[in-house]
Write a protein that holds these residues in place. Sequence first.
Motif, PDB file in Angstrom:
ATOM      1  N   GLN A  81       6.185  -1.928  10.371  1.00 60.29           N
ATOM      2  CA  GLN A  81       6.401  -0.489  10.254  1.00 60.29           C
ATOM      3  C   GLN A  81       6.216  -0.025   8.812  1.00 60.29           C
ATOM      4  OE1 GLN A  81      10.406  -0.528  11.683  1.00 60.29           O
ATOM      5  NE2 GLN A  81      11.253  -1.365   9.805  1.00 60.29           N
ATOM      6  N   ILE A  82       6.057   1.278   8.656  1.00 60.91           N
ATOM      7  CA  ILE A  82       6.054   1.861   7.319  1.00 60.91           C
ATOM      8  C   ILE A  82       7.476   1.854   6.793  1.00 60.91           C
ATOM      9  CG2 ILE A  82       5.704   3.994   6.013  1.00 60.91           C
ATOM     10  CD1 ILE A  82       3.406   4.652   7.915  1.00 60.91           C
TER      11      ILE A  82
ATOM     12  N   LYS B 237       3.491   0.405   2.919  1.00 54.27           N
ATOM     13  CA  LYS B 237       3.128  -0.517   3.999  1.00 54.27           C
ATOM     14  C   LYS B 237       2.932  -1.892   3.376  1.00 54.27           C
ATOM     15  CE  LYS B 237       1.735  -1.647   8.192  1.00 54.27           C
ATOM     16  NZ  LYS B 237       2.698  -1.804   9.285  1.00 54.27           N
TER      17      LYS B 237
ATOM     18  N   GLU C 162       1.892   4.827   0.870  1.00 50.72           N
ATOM     19  CA  GLU C 162       1.589   5.803   1.907  1.00 50.72           C
ATOM     20  C   GLU C 162       1.500   7.209   1.294  1.00 50.72           C
ATOM     21  OE1 GLU C 162       1.112   5.209   5.395  1.00 50.72           O
ATOM     22  OE2 GLU C 162       0.808   3.228   4.495  1.00 50.72           O
TER      23      GLU C 162
ATOM     24  N   GLN D 116       7.100   5.854   0.369  1.00 47.63           N
ATOM     25  CA  GLN D 116       6.862   5.067   1.569  1.00 47.63           C
ATOM     26  C   GLN D 116       5.746   4.068   1.297  1.00 47.63           C
ATOM     27  OE1 GLN D 116       5.906   8.159   4.441  1.00 47.63           O
ATOM     28  NE2 GLN D 116       8.032   8.273   5.123  1.00 47.63           N
TER      29      GLN D 116
ATOM     30  N   GLN E 150       0.853  -1.192   0.000  1.00 42.67           N
ATOM     31  CA  GLN E 150       0.000   0.000   0.000  1.00 42.67           C
ATOM     32  C   GLN E 150       0.887   1.239   0.000  1.00 42.67           C
ATOM     33  OE1 GLN E 150      -3.042   0.159   3.082  1.00 42.67           O
ATOM     34  NE2 GLN E 150      -2.818   2.380   3.235  1.00 42.67           N
TER      35      GLN E 150
ATOM     36  N   SER F  19      10.233   3.340   4.545  1.00 37.71           N
ATOM     37  CA  SER F  19      10.503   4.623   3.910  1.00 37.71           C
ATOM     38  C   SER F  19      11.835   4.599   3.173  1.00 37.71           C
ATOM     39  CB  SER F  19      10.525   5.730   4.968  1.00 37.71           C
ATOM     40  OG  SER F  19      10.860   6.977   4.383  1.00 37.71           O
TER      41      SER F  19
END
Length: 262
Positions: A168-169, A105, A74, A103, A72, A171
């Motif tokens: 976590q996201i 997910k 961000e 970023q 997904q 990045s």
Amino acid sequence: MARSPGLSQPHTLQHRAAAVSPFHSRSLESETSRGSRPLLVCNEQGEGAGSRAPAAESPARKNQHVSNVSVQLEMRSLWEEFNSLGTEMIVTKAGRRMFPTFQVKLSGLDPLADYVLLMDFVPLDDKRYRYAFHSSSWLVAGRADPAAPGRVHFHPDSPAKGGQWMRQIVSFDKLKLTNNLLDDNGHIILNSMHRYQPRFHVVYVDPRRDSERFAHENFKSFTFVETQFMAVTAYQNHRITQLKIASNPFAKGFRDCEPDDW
């Protein structure tokens, strides 16, 4: 065989993720050099390429460790806002970070398996552009310049367990874009006034000794149409400049001038 692409991380990382090496030469390098679409694109709504530009998934069989992976994007609404104006990304000799930052997910990874996450950038077409200020639009200015050296950027935490990636996201805030063809810092090299599509790749680190034989099954690639951009050495569209200043938290102290690194 074509020359292996440059890496955006030290060679020690390449050694730690040795199982990924066939992925570099076969998938990233050959596809990047031709400027074609990724070998595998996921396109469910809310992940993959987005609902506006469906893309077919490769019929090639995929390893169970990557077949269920979904991604997904961000800050999607911000990416869409930039995309509606025609996103521009600055490239400099020293290298410039992207904004918005890429970023994502992740879900669907094996929590106990090792994965490498990386990105590359492919041309969207074979054209070079110029900006027409009187019409506030991009026009084709000729054929594309010779392709810049193909490179990939490893996420610095690679390789890591699937459970860690999903907690976590993820990045890519360390990734930098440059127009310096002689860059020796591992930055992504792009041609100014050319359009690009970032690609995100999830690679399962196969512990089998003959992992190269199964390399084509061990990765899954994702593109998001919202993240396409024009590489520039200075912003052409003033609305892009305004939106970058208004939405970039690192530009708060530079509302009336050009910041050095956004």
